[in-house]
Scaffold this active site. Sequence first.
Site, PDB file in Angstrom:
ATOM      1  N   ASP A  91       0.863  -1.178   0.000  1.00 26.27           N
ATOM      2  CA  ASP A  91       0.000   0.000   0.000  1.00 26.27           C
ATOM      3  C   ASP A  91       0.903   1.232   0.000  1.00 26.27           C
ATOM      4  O   ASP A  91       2.056   1.175   0.444  1.00 26.27           O
ATOM      5  CB  ASP A  91      -0.891  -0.034   1.247  1.00 26.27           C
ATOM      6  CG  ASP A  91      -1.627   1.268   1.469  1.00 26.27           C
ATOM      7  OD1 ASP A  91      -2.354   1.711   0.557  1.00 26.27           O
ATOM      8  OD2 ASP A  91      -1.457   1.864   2.553  1.00 26.27           O
ATOM      9  N   ASP A  93      -0.231   5.033   0.724  1.00 30.43           N
ATOM     10  CA  ASP A  93      -0.505   6.101   1.688  1.00 30.43           C
ATOM     11  C   ASP A  93      -0.310   5.648   3.126  1.00 30.43           C
ATOM     12  O   ASP A  93      -0.969   4.714   3.597  1.00 30.43           O
ATOM     13  CB  ASP A  93      -1.940   6.616   1.510  1.00 30.43           C
ATOM     14  CG  ASP A  93      -2.157   7.253   0.146  1.00 30.43           C
ATOM     15  OD1 ASP A  93      -1.164   7.563  -0.528  1.00 30.43           O
ATOM     16  OD2 ASP A  93      -3.327   7.431  -0.237  1.00 30.43           O
ATOM     17  N   THR A 198      -2.479   1.013  -4.731  1.00 26.53           N
ATOM     18  CA  THR A 198      -2.981   2.242  -4.132  1.00 26.53           C
ATOM     19  C   THR A 198      -4.217   2.770  -4.838  1.00 26.53           C
ATOM     20  O   THR A 198      -4.431   2.503  -6.025  1.00 26.53           O
ATOM     21  CB  THR A 198      -1.877   3.323  -4.158  1.00 26.53           C
ATOM     22  OG1 THR A 198      -2.407   4.565  -3.700  1.00 26.53           O
ATOM     23  CG2 THR A 198      -1.327   3.508  -5.570  1.00 26.53           C
ATOM     24  N   ALA A 199      -4.994   3.548  -4.104  1.00 19.58           N
ATOM     25  CA  ALA A 199      -6.149   4.222  -4.692  1.00 19.58           C
ATOM     26  C   ALA A 199      -5.736   5.469  -5.457  1.00 19.58           C
ATOM     27  O   ALA A 199      -6.549   6.075  -6.154  1.00 19.58           O
ATOM     28  CB  ALA A 199      -7.150   4.595  -3.606  1.00 19.58           C
ATOM     29  N   LYS A 243      -8.720  -3.385  -4.381  1.00 20.61           N
ATOM     30  CA  LYS A 243      -7.287  -3.676  -4.287  1.00 20.61           C
ATOM     31  C   LYS A 243      -7.050  -5.186  -4.302  1.00 20.61           C
ATOM     32  O   LYS A 243      -6.131  -5.672  -4.981  1.00 20.61           O
ATOM     33  CB  LYS A 243      -6.711  -3.088  -3.002  1.00 20.61           C
ATOM     34  CG  LYS A 243      -6.387  -1.620  -3.047  1.00 20.61           C
ATOM     35  CD  LYS A 243      -5.621  -1.228  -1.791  1.00 20.61           C
ATOM     36  CE  LYS A 243      -5.241   0.241  -1.806  1.00 20.61           C
ATOM     37  NZ  LYS A 243      -4.460   0.604  -0.593  1.00 20.61           N
ATOM     38  N   ASP A 266      -1.211  -0.097   6.098  1.00 21.92           N
ATOM     39  CA  ASP A 266      -1.488   0.549   7.376  1.00 21.92           C
ATOM     40  C   ASP A 266      -2.968   0.516   7.732  1.00 21.92           C
ATOM     41  O   ASP A 266      -3.332   0.812   8.867  1.00 21.92           O
ATOM     42  CB  ASP A 266      -1.057   2.017   7.321  1.00 21.92           C
ATOM     43  CG  ASP A 266      -1.988   2.837   6.437  1.00 21.92           C
ATOM     44  OD1 ASP A 266      -2.685   3.734   6.967  1.00 21.92           O
ATOM     45  OD2 ASP A 266      -2.056   2.578   5.225  1.00 21.92           O
ATOM     46  N   ASN A 269      -8.913  -1.069   5.907  1.00 24.13           N
ATOM     47  CA  ASN A 269      -9.600  -1.187   4.622  1.00 24.13           C
ATOM     48  C   ASN A 269      -8.902  -2.169   3.683  1.00 24.13           C
ATOM     49  O   ASN A 269      -9.501  -2.659   2.728  1.00 24.13           O
ATOM     50  CB  ASN A 269      -9.684   0.180   3.944  1.00 24.13           C
ATOM     51  CG  ASN A 269     -10.595   1.127   4.691  1.00 24.13           C
ATOM     52  OD1 ASN A 269     -11.748   0.810   4.952  1.00 24.13           O
ATOM     53  ND2 ASN A 269     -10.088   2.292   5.059  1.00 24.13           N
TER      54      ASN A 269
END
Length: 338
Positions: A91, A93, A198-199, A243, A266, A269
């Site tokens: 991930d 962020d 990542t989004a 994801k 982290d 979600n």
Amino acid sequence: MSRPSPDHHPGRSPLGTRARWGWLTPRRRSATARSVLAGEASAEAARKTAQAGDADLETVLEADGETTAEAEAEPEEFPVAGDDLAAAFFDLDNTVMQGAAIFHFGRGLYKREFFQRRELARFAWQQAWFRLAGVEDPEHMQDARDSALSIVKGHRVSELMAIGEEIYDEYMAERIWPGTRALAQAHLDAGQKVWLVTAAPVETATIIARRLGLTGALGTVAESVDGVYTGRLVGEPLHGPAKAEAVRALAAAEDLDLARCAAYSDSHNDIPMLSLVGHPYAINPDTKLRKHARAHDWRLRDYRTGRKAVKVGVPAAAGVGALAGGAAAAIALHRRRK
């Protein structure tokens, strides 16, 4: 050309019609047809950009949008050198980078006069909340992406790629967590591929992955026609279940054994993504992920000083201070730009 997202509303306000503070409460979601579409589109884009040379990167991305501290001791054999059935998924962020990439990107676009002071204030508030709470709320992040999509609509993919390179140097490079970077390097040194998941827009994620020497990136795929952004997404933002679908699709395309792969995040979600692999890690975890990781004997690492971002129940005064600080930063940046 990709079909518009079924829930796209051209005239909708970025905050939508829900209650003003509705995005402060995280909501769990399961995989949907749109999240599968988003995952498959992201996996396809990731493989194409990873196989392309730097000179071809912008062309591939333009075409793709048209088609769709705290730690446990590691076993000495992990990551296993030469295991070509294994890979690592990180991930971005608050796992690889402090804060959210979309907010840093928004700050860079404001500096280049892509939007006005009012929008910057919203970005500042969203970033303050993200850093203060340490929680990714899907609807909160969706608001930020809606804003970004409206801003880049009508611009060329190649233009945003070039600007993204500059923004990385200005705002992102110094925010990379050294500890997480070292974990990624361990996988690379073992001969394994390492992917960001990542989004953030796939273009931004791809730039970050390349700058860090990683294999590539899975990110949100924005629709483009003839190399120009339409302001719509392919599927939905690559968040939560999407994801997991992206990792699953990439693993199938790359002939990976997910039981031998690792994933790092982290956020609670990302539990769907973490649960796919045999080696899940909670990095700088939020409260829910920390609890889940401990319950399932997942490894944890925390690179934050004093774990200041772990507690979600922040005093109201701190929230006000963060907002004031974000607003002050926005005003200062506005004045410097003038």
